[in-house]
Design an enzyme around this catalytic site. Structure first.
Site, short mmCIF file in Angstrom:
data_model
loop_
_atom_site.label_atom_id
_atom_site.label_comp_id
_atom_site.label_asym_id
_atom_site.label_seq_id
_atom_site.Cartn_x
_atom_site.Cartn_y
_atom_site.Cartn_z
N HIS A 1 -8.71 -2.79 11.73
CA HIS A 1 -8.00 -2.64 10.38
C HIS A 1 -9.92 -1.78 9.38
O HIS A 1 -10.31 -2.22 10.14
CB HIS A 1 -7.60 -4.04 9.88
CG HIS A 1 -7.21 -3.48 8.60
ND1 HIS A 1 -8.27 -3.57 7.75
CD2 HIS A 1 -5.71 -3.93 8.26
CE1 HIS A 1 -7.39 -3.80 6.39
NE2 HIS A 1 -5.47 -3.41 6.43
N GLU B 1 -10.89 -2.81 6.61
CA GLU B 1 -11.19 -4.21 6.39
C GLU B 1 -12.59 -4.61 7.48
O GLU B 1 -13.92 -4.67 6.90
CB GLU B 1 -10.57 -4.80 5.48
CG GLU B 1 -9.34 -4.99 4.01
CD GLU B 1 -8.17 -5.44 4.19
OE1 GLU B 1 -8.18 -6.33 4.80
OE2 GLU B 1 -8.06 -5.24 3.40
N LYS C 1 -3.75 -10.92 6.47
CA LYS C 1 -5.27 -11.44 5.93
C LYS C 1 -5.60 -12.28 5.70
O LYS C 1 -4.99 -13.36 6.56
CB LYS C 1 -5.38 -10.61 4.80
CG LYS C 1 -5.02 -9.17 4.89
CD LYS C 1 -5.40 -8.09 3.88
CE LYS C 1 -4.51 -6.44 3.96
NZ LYS C 1 -5.77 -5.98 2.95
N GLU D 1 -3.83 3.81 7.18
CA GLU D 1 -3.71 3.72 6.48
C GLU D 1 -4.68 4.22 5.22
O GLU D 1 -5.66 3.55 5.56
CB GLU D 1 -4.16 1.74 6.96
CG GLU D 1 -3.38 1.29 7.80
CD GLU D 1 -3.03 -0.63 7.16
OE1 GLU D 1 -2.90 -0.68 6.45
OE2 GLU D 1 -4.26 -0.73 7.26
N SER E 1 -0.47 -0.15 0.28
CA SER E 1 0.56 -0.68 -1.46
C SER E 1 2.20 -0.28 -1.34
O SER E 1 2.35 0.57 -2.06
CB SER E 1 -0.25 0.20 -2.45
OG SER E 1 -2.21 -0.23 -2.67
N ASN F 1 0.84 -8.33 7.17
CA ASN F 1 -0.83 -8.19 7.34
C ASN F 1 -1.16 -9.83 6.72
O ASN F 1 -1.00 -8.76 5.27
CB ASN F 1 -1.68 -6.70 7.35
CG ASN F 1 -2.69 -7.69 8.07
OD1 ASN F 1 -3.14 -8.75 7.64
ND2 ASN F 1 -3.64 -6.59 7.18
N GLY G 1 -4.18 -2.18 -1.08
CA GLY G 1 -4.97 -3.29 -1.86
C GLY G 1 -5.04 -2.66 -3.17
O GLY G 1 -6.00 -3.44 -4.25
P1 PGA Z 1 -2.00 -3.63 1.04
O1 PGA Z 1 -2.41 -3.88 2.60
O2 PGA Z 1 -0.37 -3.82 1.11
O3 PGA Z 1 -2.34 -4.85 0.55
O4 PGA Z 1 -2.38 -2.20 0.20
C1 PGA Z 1 -2.50 -3.03 3.47
C2 PGA Z 1 -3.20 -3.31 4.53
O5 PGA Z 1 -4.20 -3.51 4.59
O6 PGA Z 1 -2.96 -3.88 5.82
#
Ligand code: PGA
Length: 252
Positions: A95, A97, A11, A167, A213, A9, A173
């Site tokens: 997601h 976010e 982003k 997640e 992460s 992903n 992140g």
């Molecule tokens: P990350 O993000 O691996 O940077 O923690 C995962 C995601 O948001 O799908």
């Protein structure tokens, strides 16, 4: 046997040139390997460019979002049929976010799940609890709500088009991944709950990714858990070597 599924992903990162280069490196690094399913989800403006790079290779292409209508006066939005048109096989919906920074709720996400499936996309539905919810022992209640609402109207015969990405919001992140045991525990709950909603057989075949992460050095232990069927990778998907190391961890 459920085949591991690793998705990058990206982003709101990369440029057209950097995205094409990253995709090319992933294509080259994965080669003909077919023991793990691999896909990348670039930002919308770069989908067409990356589609050219991955066409005819085992690397799949996905959108990071969709709007749940075929077309219409929805300025700035992208429809599921447009994603298919440009070469996508997958789409990420729900997601964290988008849930937490852009205010998307379960009902809207459910519409996206159904619109994605109707267009023939494989829908990656993200769910996960916040740190506060985990500390308050509400993890299962939150996952339950997100699954029940997110999968409303999704029957066993179409569940094959759905992938769940667990997640935990506190792991995204942050560099603090869930432990393999925490991931396994949540995934077991998800599979059991989906079994109640859509039937045991469909739930047994369901792919459940872990995200939050995931890095080259923790991927193997996470992916070795029996109910962790893959990874949804953010930060580490932006460097080909790191992403490829995670894919390789899925092969073992
Ligand atoms: P990350 O993000 O691996 O940077 O923690 C995962 C995601 O948001 O799908």
């Amino acid at each position: 046997m459920r085949k591991k599924f690793v998705v990058g992903n990206w982003k709101m990162f990369t440029t057209a040139a950097a995205g094409a280069q990253l995709a090319a490196a992933v294509v080259q690094g994965v080669g003909k390997a077919d023991r793990v399913t691999v896909a990348v989800c670039p930002p919308f403006p770069y989908l067409a460019r990356v589609a050219e790079v991955v066409r005819g290779t085992p690397i799949g292409l996905g959108g990071q979002n969709l709007y749940p209508e075929k077309e219409g006066a929805f300025t700035g939005e992208v429809s599921p049929t447009m994603l298919v048109d440009v070469g996508c096989r997958y789409v990420i919906v729900g997601h964290s976010e988008r849930r937490h920074k852009l205010g998307e709720d379960d009902a809207f996400i459910n519409r996206k799940v159904k619109a994605g499936l109707a267009a023939g996309l494989q829908v990656i539905l993200c769910i996960g609890e916040t740190l506060e919810e985990r500390k308050g022992n509400r993890t299962e209640a939150v996952l339950d709500r997100q699954l029940t609402a997110g999968l409303a109207g999704v029957t066993a015969d179409v569940l094959g088009g759905v992938v769940i990405a667990y997640e935990p919001v506190w792991a995204i992140g942050t560099g603090h991944n869930a432990t393999p045991e925490q991931a396994q525990e949540a995934h077991t709950f998800v599979r059991r709950r989906v079994g109640q909603l859509c039937g045991e057989a469909a739930a047994a075949a369901l792919l459940i990714q872990y995200g939050g992460s995931v890095k080259a050095d923790n991927a193997a232990s996470l992916l070795s858990q029996p109910d962790v069927d893959g990874a949804l990778v953010g930060g580490a998907s932006l460097k080909a070597d790191d992403f490829l190391a995670i894919v390789r961890a899925g092969v073992r």
